[in-house]
Design an enzyme around this catalytic site. Structure first.
Site, PDB file in Angstrom:
ATOM      1  N   ASP A  91       0.776  -1.275   0.076  1.00 20.65           N
ATOM      2  CA  ASP A  91       0.118  -0.133  -0.051  1.00 20.65           C
ATOM      3  C   ASP A  91       0.729   1.412  -0.146  1.00 20.65           C
ATOM      4  OD1 ASP A  91      -2.267   1.251   0.252  1.00 20.65           O
ATOM      5  OD2 ASP A  91      -2.821   0.824   1.996  1.00 20.65           O
ATOM      6  N   ASN A 150       1.434   3.627  -2.635  1.00 21.22           N
ATOM      7  CA  ASN A 150       2.206   4.133  -4.314  1.00 21.22           C
ATOM      8  C   ASN A 150       1.221   5.412  -4.777  1.00 21.22           C
ATOM      9  OD1 ASN A 150       3.235   1.499  -4.708  1.00 21.22           O
ATOM     10  ND2 ASN A 150       1.953   0.137  -6.139  1.00 21.22           N
ATOM     11  N   ARG A 183       0.075   7.679  -2.492  1.00 19.71           N
ATOM     12  CA  ARG A 183       0.583   8.772  -1.750  1.00 19.71           C
ATOM     13  C   ARG A 183       1.908   8.878  -2.733  1.00 19.71           C
ATOM     14  NH1 ARG A 183      -1.320   6.247   3.464  1.00 19.71           N
ATOM     15  NH2 ARG A 183      -2.059   4.397   1.550  1.00 19.71           N
ATOM     16  N   TRP A 184       2.676   7.770  -2.768  1.00 17.22           N
ATOM     17  CA  TRP A 184       4.471   8.287  -2.982  1.00 17.22           C
ATOM     18  C   TRP A 184       4.365   9.248  -4.306  1.00 17.22           C
ATOM     19  CZ3 TRP A 184       7.379   7.484  -7.364  1.00 17.22           C
ATOM     20  CH2 TRP A 184       8.419   7.567  -6.651  1.00 17.22           C
ATOM     21  N   HIS A 235       3.126   3.210  -8.881  1.00 15.51           N
ATOM     22  CA  HIS A 235       3.112   1.853  -9.190  1.00 15.51           C
ATOM     23  C   HIS A 235       4.021   1.228  -9.977  1.00 15.51           C
ATOM     24  CE1 HIS A 235      -1.277   1.736  -7.650  1.00 15.51           C
ATOM     25  NE2 HIS A 235      -2.014   2.323  -8.446  1.00 15.51           N
ATOM     26  N   THR A 240     -10.373  -7.423  -6.179  1.00 12.14           N
ATOM     27  CA  THR A 240     -12.041  -7.436  -7.188  1.00 12.14           C
ATOM     28  C   THR A 240     -12.128  -5.607  -7.402  1.00 12.14           C
ATOM     29  OG1 THR A 240     -12.897  -8.038  -5.169  1.00 12.14           O
ATOM     30  CG2 THR A 240     -12.450  -9.813  -6.938  1.00 12.14           C
ATOM     31  N   LEU A 288      10.478 -21.404  -3.820  1.00 11.67           N
ATOM     32  CA  LEU A 288       9.687 -20.408  -3.287  1.00 11.67           C
ATOM     33  C   LEU A 288       8.170 -20.502  -4.063  1.00 11.67           C
ATOM     34  CD1 LEU A 288       8.725 -17.742  -1.843  1.00 11.67           C
ATOM     35  CD2 LEU A 288       9.576 -15.818  -3.477  1.00 11.67           C
ATOM     36  N   ARG A 321       1.742  -4.812   5.838  1.00  8.75           N
ATOM     37  CA  ARG A 321       0.941  -4.247   5.265  1.00  8.75           C
ATOM     38  C   ARG A 321       1.642  -2.690   5.532  1.00  8.75           C
ATOM     39  NH1 ARG A 321      -5.516  -2.484   4.005  1.00  8.75           N
ATOM     40  NH2 ARG A 321      -5.342  -1.042   2.021  1.00  8.75           N
ATOM     41  N   GLU A 360       0.295 -13.424  12.229  1.00 10.66           N
ATOM     42  CA  GLU A 360       1.558 -11.286  13.272  1.00 10.66           C
ATOM     43  C   GLU A 360       1.085 -10.976  12.197  1.00 10.66           C
ATOM     44  OE1 GLU A 360       2.082 -11.381  15.854  1.00 10.66           O
ATOM     45  OE2 GLU A 360       0.812 -13.170  16.914  1.00 10.66           O
TER      46      GLU A 360
HETATM   47  C1  FPP Z   1      -1.954   0.142  -3.821  1.00 12.40           C
HETATM   48  O1  FPP Z   1      -1.456   1.816  -3.305  1.00 12.40           O
HETATM   49  C2  FPP Z   1      -1.226  -1.047  -4.354  1.00 12.40           C
HETATM   50  C3  FPP Z   1      -1.317  -1.563  -5.604  1.00 12.40           C
HETATM   51  C4  FPP Z   1      -4.001  -1.294  -5.147  1.00 12.40           C
HETATM   52  C5  FPP Z   1      -1.823  -2.229  -6.630  1.00 12.40           C
HETATM   53  C6  FPP Z   1      -0.072  -3.346  -6.225  1.00 12.40           C
HETATM   54  C7  FPP Z   1       0.614  -2.731  -7.442  1.00 12.40           C
HETATM   55  C8  FPP Z   1       1.879  -3.252  -7.608  1.00 12.40           C
HETATM   56  C9  FPP Z   1       2.849  -2.842  -6.705  1.00 12.40           C
HETATM   57  C10 FPP Z   1       2.688  -3.748  -8.790  1.00 12.40           C
HETATM   58  C11 FPP Z   1       1.973  -4.480  -9.448  1.00 12.40           C
HETATM   59  C12 FPP Z   1       1.922  -5.490  -9.453  1.00 12.40           C
HETATM   60  C13 FPP Z   1       2.307  -6.985 -10.078  1.00 12.40           C
HETATM   61  C14 FPP Z   1       2.534  -7.975 -10.289  1.00 12.40           C
HETATM   62  C15 FPP Z   1       3.312  -6.219 -11.436  1.00 12.40           C
HETATM   63  P1  FPP Z   1      -2.721   2.346  -3.506  1.00 12.40           P
HETATM   64  O2  FPP Z   1      -2.296   3.039  -4.898  1.00 12.40           O
HETATM   65  O3  FPP Z   1      -3.809   2.128  -3.129  1.00 12.40           O
HETATM   66  O4  FPP Z   1      -1.808   3.856  -2.915  1.00 12.40           O
HETATM   67  P2  FPP Z   1      -2.179   4.968  -2.184  1.00 12.40           P
HETATM   68  O5  FPP Z   1      -3.528   4.594  -0.824  1.00 12.40           O
HETATM   69  O6  FPP Z   1      -1.372   6.060  -1.505  1.00 12.40           O
HETATM   70  O7  FPP Z   1      -3.146   5.241  -2.578  1.00 12.40           O
END
Ligand code: FPP
Length: 256
Positions: free
Chosen positions: A33, A35, A37-38, A50, A79, A144, A201, A220
């Site tokens: 979680d 991406n 905000r980053w 992402h 989903t 793995l 998370r 945990e």
């Molecule tokens: C949550 O951050 C992240 C996601 C919904 C997608 C995660 C996907 C990846 C890291 C890359 C794609 C995966 C593969 C297997 C190539 P958010 O966008 O909800 O962050 P936010 O809460 O800060 O808006």
């Protein structure tokens, strides 16, 4: 472990080796979680967030494999994520294709077995075929277990299991009294794998968001306040170390 050894390890930034942990989980699940905000923080598009998150993903998979952890489950697309903008969904779908195109040779060479958790039939054809091919190519691998959740929902997974079990009961091949917790486990995507020991998370949010509801029953939880693209192998080692020092009771009273 002595306090000064623990402190020395906390300060050590190089990736740890398995013998530097008092114990390691068998199955780690990660909700990646932060991406979005980053990206906002760096004045970039959410797609760039992402994309940067995918770089973190590569490092974390590699380190998990180096540590000899048995299973790693990653929440890539739920989903509910279809409700995001068309542009963001398209970017995530493209990242999935790019990830497998660039990683599959190395993962296969490292004996990693890939499994997609979720309903592949609801995905665009290219993604569906790429994911199926990754599963097929690695199905005999014994290293793995890399589970990637795409178009996944924990409740939907339980509904699917209930339907399969009910079908067996109705056609007479499974007596109702013979249905146990193991029967349910065996009808989940993760059949044959251990339950989740550690759920991470990132970004400070403390929710399960419909991820591996049944498998996380005794996990945990660790919630590092770090956005996923900033999450390093060192942060991962700290989460693993926090797990190593948790007392897991599974409902028992310890010491009696
Ligand atoms: C949550 O951050 C992240 C996601 C919904 C997608 C995660 C996907 C990846 C890291 C890359 C794609 C995966 C593969 C297997 C190539 P958010 O966008 O909800 O962050 P936010 O809460 O800060 O808006």
């Amino acid at each position: 472990m002595k306090i000064n050894t623990a402190l020395k390890l906390a300060l050590k930034k190089t990736p740890r080796t398995p013998d530097e942990f008092d114990k390691l989980p068998e199955h780690v699940a990660i909700i990646m979680d932060g991406n979005g905000r980053w990206a906002r923080k760096h004045k970039l598009s959410v797609s760039k967030g992402h994309r940067q998150g995918t770089e973190t993903l590569r490092e974390i998979i590699r380190h998990t494999d180096d540590l000899g952890i048995k299973a790693l489950s990653l929440y890539a697309f739920s989903t509910e994520n279809w409700k995001r903008s068309e542009e963001e969904v398209a970017a995530l779908m493209q990242l999935i294709l790019d990830f497998f195109a660039s990683e599959i040779d190395e993962l296969d060479a490292k004996n990693v077995r890939i499994l997609i958790l979720g309903d592949k039939s609801g995905l665009p054809e290219k993604q569906r075929e790429t994911l199926k091919e990754a599963e097929r190519r690695t199905e005999k691998n014994t290293g793995l277990r890399l589970n990637i959740a795409v178009n996944y929902g924990g409740r939907a997974e339980l509904v699917k299991a209930a339907r399969e079990i009910a079908t067996l009961a109705v056609n007479g091949s499974l007596p109702v009294d013979a249905i146990t917790e193991e029967t349910i486990s065996e009808h989940l995507y993760t059949r044959g794998q251990p339950d989740v020991d550690l759920l991470i998370r990132t970004s400070g949010e403390q929710r399960l968001s419909n991820f591996l509801l049944y498998q996380n029953a005794y996990a945990e939880f660790v919630f590092p306040e770090i956005l996923w693209p900033d999450f390093t192998v060192h942060d991962y080692d700290l989460a693993l170390d926090a797990y190593a020092h948790r007392e897991r009771r599974f409902g028992r009273r310890i010491g009696s």
